[in-house]
Scaffold this motif. Structure first.
Motif, PDB file in Angstrom:
ATOM      1  N   ARG A  36      64.157  33.954   2.071  1.00  0.00           N
ATOM      2  CA  ARG A  36      63.410  35.091   1.513  1.00  0.00           C
ATOM      3  C   ARG A  36      62.532  35.721   2.594  1.00  0.00           C
ATOM      4  NH1 ARG A  36      58.633  34.577  -2.997  1.00  0.00           N
ATOM      5  NH2 ARG A  36      58.088  36.794  -3.084  1.00  0.00           N
ATOM      6  N   GLN A  37      61.880  34.865   3.378  1.00  0.00           N
ATOM      7  CA  GLN A  37      61.056  35.359   4.479  1.00  0.00           C
ATOM      8  C   GLN A  37      61.913  36.043   5.535  1.00  0.00           C
ATOM      9  OE1 GLN A  37      58.663  33.611   8.324  1.00  0.00           O
ATOM     10  NE2 GLN A  37      59.084  32.213   6.649  1.00  0.00           N
ATOM     11  N   ASP A  38      63.056  35.454   5.862  1.00  0.00           N
ATOM     12  CA  ASP A  38      63.953  36.043   6.865  1.00  0.00           C
ATOM     13  C   ASP A  38      64.332  37.478   6.484  1.00  0.00           C
ATOM     14  OD1 ASP A  38      64.003  33.758   8.398  1.00  0.00           O
ATOM     15  OD2 ASP A  38      65.894  33.005   7.581  1.00  0.00           O
ATOM     16  N   ILE A  39      64.692  37.656   5.234  1.00  0.00           N
ATOM     17  CA  ILE A  39      65.117  38.985   4.781  1.00  0.00           C
ATOM     18  C   ILE A  39      63.978  39.992   4.894  1.00  0.00           C
ATOM     19  CG2 ILE A  39      65.858  40.293   2.753  1.00  0.00           C
ATOM     20  CD1 ILE A  39      67.504  37.814   1.942  1.00  0.00           C
ATOM     21  N   ALA A  40      62.775  39.562   4.508  1.00  0.00           N
ATOM     22  CA  ALA A  40      61.615  40.456   4.636  1.00  0.00           C
ATOM     23  C   ALA A  40      61.328  40.770   6.101  1.00  0.00           C
ATOM     24  CB  ALA A  40      60.394  39.814   3.977  1.00  0.00           C
ATOM     25  N   HIS A  41      61.455  39.764   6.956  1.00  0.00           N
ATOM     26  CA  HIS A  41      61.203  39.969   8.388  1.00  0.00           C
ATOM     27  C   HIS A  41      62.220  40.938   8.991  1.00  0.00           C
ATOM     28  CE1 HIS A  41      59.757  39.151  12.388  1.00  0.00           C
ATOM     29  NE2 HIS A  41      60.955  38.676  12.778  1.00  0.00           N
ATOM     30  N   VAL A  42      63.470  40.806   8.575  1.00  0.00           N
ATOM     31  CA  VAL A  42      64.522  41.710   9.079  1.00  0.00           C
ATOM     32  C   VAL A  42      64.226  43.147   8.658  1.00  0.00           C
ATOM     33  CG1 VAL A  42      66.950  42.336   8.794  1.00  0.00           C
ATOM     34  CG2 VAL A  42      66.323  39.955   9.238  1.00  0.00           C
ATOM     35  N   GLY A 100      72.887  38.001  14.948  1.00  0.00           N
ATOM     36  CA  GLY A 100      72.062  37.027  14.234  1.00  0.00           C
ATOM     37  C   GLY A 100      70.951  36.469  15.091  1.00  0.00           C
ATOM     38  N   GLY A 101      71.155  36.525  16.430  1.00  0.00           N
ATOM     39  CA  GLY A 101      70.130  36.048  17.344  1.00  0.00           C
ATOM     40  C   GLY A 101      68.909  36.941  17.395  1.00  0.00           C
ATOM     41  N   LYS A 102      69.023  38.132  16.808  1.00  0.00           N
ATOM     42  CA  LYS A 102      67.869  39.036  16.761  1.00  0.00           C
ATOM     43  C   LYS A 102      66.908  38.698  15.621  1.00  0.00           C
ATOM     44  CE  LYS A 102      70.104  43.038  18.910  1.00  0.00           C
ATOM     45  NZ  LYS A 102      70.329  44.503  18.825  1.00  0.00           N
ATOM     46  N   LEU A 103      67.310  37.797  14.740  1.00  0.00           N
ATOM     47  CA  LEU A 103      66.494  37.453  13.581  1.00  0.00           C
ATOM     48  C   LEU A 103      65.100  36.996  13.977  1.00  0.00           C
ATOM     49  CD1 LEU A 103      66.072  36.715  10.544  1.00  0.00           C
ATOM     50  CD2 LEU A 103      67.127  34.505  11.050  1.00  0.00           C
ATOM     51  N   ARG A 209      52.633  44.335   9.447  1.00  0.00           N
ATOM     52  CA  ARG A 209      52.394  43.128   8.653  1.00  0.00           C
ATOM     53  C   ARG A 209      52.076  43.460   7.196  1.00  0.00           C
ATOM     54  NH1 ARG A 209      48.133  39.305  10.777  1.00  0.00           N
ATOM     55  NH2 ARG A 209      49.238  37.834   9.417  1.00  0.00           N
ATOM     56  N   HIS A 210      51.444  44.604   6.962  1.00  0.00           N
ATOM     57  CA  HIS A 210      51.144  45.003   5.582  1.00  0.00           C
ATOM     58  C   HIS A 210      52.432  45.273   4.809  1.00  0.00           C
ATOM     59  CE1 HIS A 210      46.785  45.325   6.189  1.00  0.00           C
ATOM     60  NE2 HIS A 210      47.083  45.780   7.400  1.00  0.00           N
ATOM     61  N   TYR A 211      53.413  45.823   5.488  1.00  0.00           N
ATOM     62  CA  TYR A 211      54.715  46.060   4.859  1.00  0.00           C
ATOM     63  C   TYR A 211      55.387  44.731   4.514  1.00  0.00           C
ATOM     64  CZ  TYR A 211      59.605  47.589   4.417  1.00  0.00           C
ATOM     65  OH  TYR A 211      60.881  47.819   3.976  1.00  0.00           O
ATOM     66  N   THR A 212      55.325  43.781   5.459  1.00  0.00           N
ATOM     67  CA  THR A 212      55.898  42.454   5.200  1.00  0.00           C
ATOM     68  C   THR A 212      55.208  41.795   4.018  1.00  0.00           C
ATOM     69  OG1 THR A 212      56.176  42.240   7.606  1.00  0.00           O
ATOM     70  CG2 THR A 212      56.570  40.278   6.275  1.00  0.00           C
ATOM     71  N   ALA A 213      53.887  41.896   3.960  1.00  0.00           N
ATOM     72  CA  ALA A 213      53.134  41.301   2.845  1.00  0.00           C
ATOM     73  C   ALA A 213      53.571  41.904   1.515  1.00  0.00           C
ATOM     74  CB  ALA A 213      51.638  41.511   3.064  1.00  0.00           C
ATOM     75  N   GLU A 214      53.799  43.193   1.521  1.00  0.00           N
ATOM     76  CA  GLU A 214      54.254  43.864   0.297  1.00  0.00           C
ATOM     77  C   GLU A 214      55.635  43.357  -0.117  1.00  0.00           C
ATOM     78  OE1 GLU A 214      55.382  48.389  -1.200  1.00  0.00           O
ATOM     79  OE2 GLU A 214      54.146  48.109   0.590  1.00  0.00           O
ATOM     80  N   LEU A 215      56.533  43.206   0.844  1.00  0.00           N
ATOM     81  CA  LEU A 215      57.877  42.719   0.534  1.00  0.00           C
ATOM     82  C   LEU A 215      57.858  41.306  -0.037  1.00  0.00           C
ATOM     83  CD1 LEU A 215      59.901  43.941   3.670  1.00  0.00           C
ATOM     84  CD2 LEU A 215      59.977  44.897   1.356  1.00  0.00           C
TER      85      LEU A 215
END
Length: 458
Positions: A36-42, A100-103, A209-215
């Motif tokens: 779930r975190q990976d998807i938000a980070h991407v 995938g290495g860009k994750l 980071r605010h966008y990530t927090a929202e996701l």
């Protein structure tokens, strides 16, 4: 197998080191949070212009495929890849290629694992709060159904004063209500996003980071990158609340164990929640309650374990922090099981009024004899002495308080009248406690109504 850090090293990792340092055997508990975190980070990387739309789509599709395999128990975990993060990343690269290495761009496992743990704890805290609510409901319903049962309250495990059984169950409802409030308060500090802090100093990519927090559904962002990666206070606080809740469960379990013994025989436990003996055919053992009592020691130990890990490590991240997970996972599992177990016991209890009521009489009523004299104008300390002398006299005569005559009472004080015999019924004595929070029927009735509304039962 090549490590993600192998460029720095001239030797392959020793097999012992792989075995000693691996955490995937237990931190894969965080796998779904990690994806779930990976998807938000991407998505955050795409928003920052670091990943293209096509790359983002390809990586997310790969992650969702891995997620499906994990949910279905088909994913192959590899010890040599060390932890949940590298297992997922390695499999992603295998499935989608070099993209995938860009994750891991703009991220460290230091902020990654802290984020996983907070996501995990948010979910588990919500589940524990719901389990506490179900337990409180069971206690309120039991209180409502047992309001007319009288038994002695105990101090020092000695009979003290008569109470209505409902008063006892409402007491534990209050304890578990406070535990719920503590979990809710703890949740506020869990609900802060550390992702975007990097290894220790922050991130040099233009991520939002605010966008990530929202996701990810976080209410706040951890404001300092050192604190974000080094902090495990939120876990320690959670483990403390688990331990305190466990203590309340243990005390309730202890009471019911004692009350179910033949020596007390106040309650009967449901057969389906007890076990027998391999040698003694008559035994009905309260194993669920005993294990709830015993498992409280695990909750204490897990808290102490983490506090000991944290006390001596230099700021910021150190590998010692890997040791935070097993105590955390164990406390979550232990507390949830104990909450379910105690609720089932409460819902299945039956009560033996013929055993409770007699024990609420005799000398359990003597405090009100002292109060009777105090209301007649005798200083309470002197009234207490007179009442104590009556107890000593009756013990010597081998009589119960209910058997004493008015003539005998007047040998201790001329102020005794016929109305004193109204105090020789446990329900009358209990119902004299009419102050707010007391055991009088009228007070308990009001508080049960309040509790029914608060728990959504009315």
């Amino acid at each position: 197998m090549e490590k993600p850090w192998s460029g720095r090293f001239s030797e392959e990792t020793d097999e012992f080191v792989e075995e000693f340092t691996e955490s995937v055997s237990f931190d894969r508990e965080l796998a779904l949070e990690d994806i779930r975190q990976d998807i938000a980070h991407v998505r955050t990387l795409q928003k920052a212009g670091i990943l293209s739309e096509e790359e983002t789509k390809k990586i997310i599709e790969g992650l969702k495929g891995i997620e499906k395999d994990i949910r279905e128990g088909k994913f192959e975990w590899k010890r040599e890849l060390e932890d949940v993060h590298m297992n997922i990343e390695a499999e992603l690269i295998k499935r989608v290629g070099d993209v995938g290495g860009k994750l891991h761009t703009g991220r460290s496992r230091n902020d990654q694992v802290a984020t996983d743990e907070r996501l995990f704890l948010k979910k588990e805290t919500e589940e524990i709060i719901n389990l506490l609510k179900e337990l409180r409901k069971a206690l309120v319903i039991t209180a409502r159904n047992s309001i007319d049962l009288i038994l002695p309250a105990y101090t020092h495990l000695q009979r003290a004063q008569p109470i209505r059984l409902a008063h006892y169950f409402l007491a534990f409802r209050e304890m578990f209500l406070k535990d719920t409030e503590r979990f809710l308060d703890c949740y506020r500090r869990i609900d802060e996003l550390p992702l975007g802090s990097g290894a220790v100093a922050g991130v040099d990519f233009p991520i939002d980071r605010h966008y990530t927090a929202e996701l990810l559904g976080f209410n706040k962002i951890v404001r300092n990158s050192i604190y974000a990666t080094a902090d495990r206070d939120f876990i320690a606080e959670f483990l403390f609340v688990c331990a305190l809740t466990g203590m309340h469960l243990s005390r309730l379990a202890e009471d019911l164990i004692i009350w179910s013994s033949e020596e007390f025989s106040y309650v009967d436990l449901p057969d389906k929640l007890c076990t027998g003996s391999s040698i003694m055919p008559q035994k009905k053992n309260p194993d669920v309650l005993e294990l709830i009592r015993g498992k409280t020691g695990r909750l204490y130990g897990n808290l102490l374990s983490l506090l000991t890990v944290l006390k001596g490590i230099p700021t910021a991240y150190n590998r010692d922090l890997q040791e935070d997970k097993e105590p955390l996972f164990d406390s979550v599992k232990t507390l949830k099981g104990s909450l379910i177990g105690i609720r089932k016991v409460i819902e299945g209890l039956s009560f033996k009024e013929h055993k409770m009521y007699p024990n609420a009489g005799n000398f359990v009523l003597i405090t009100d004899v002292a109060n009777y004299l105090a209301l007649k104008g005798i200083p309470f300390r002197k009234a207490h002495h007179i009442a104590g002398s009556i107890v000593a006299y009756l013990i010597e005569k081998g009589k119960r308080l209910e058997d004493i005559t008015l003539e005998e009472l007047r040998s201790f004080s001329e102020l005794f009248e016929e109305d004193v015999f109204n105090l020789f019924k446990p329900e009358n004595v209990a119902d004299r406690r009419k102050t707010y929070g007391g055991t009088a029927r009228e007070q308990i009735t009001k508080l049960i109504e309040v509790a029914l509304r608060e728990e959504g039962l009315k």
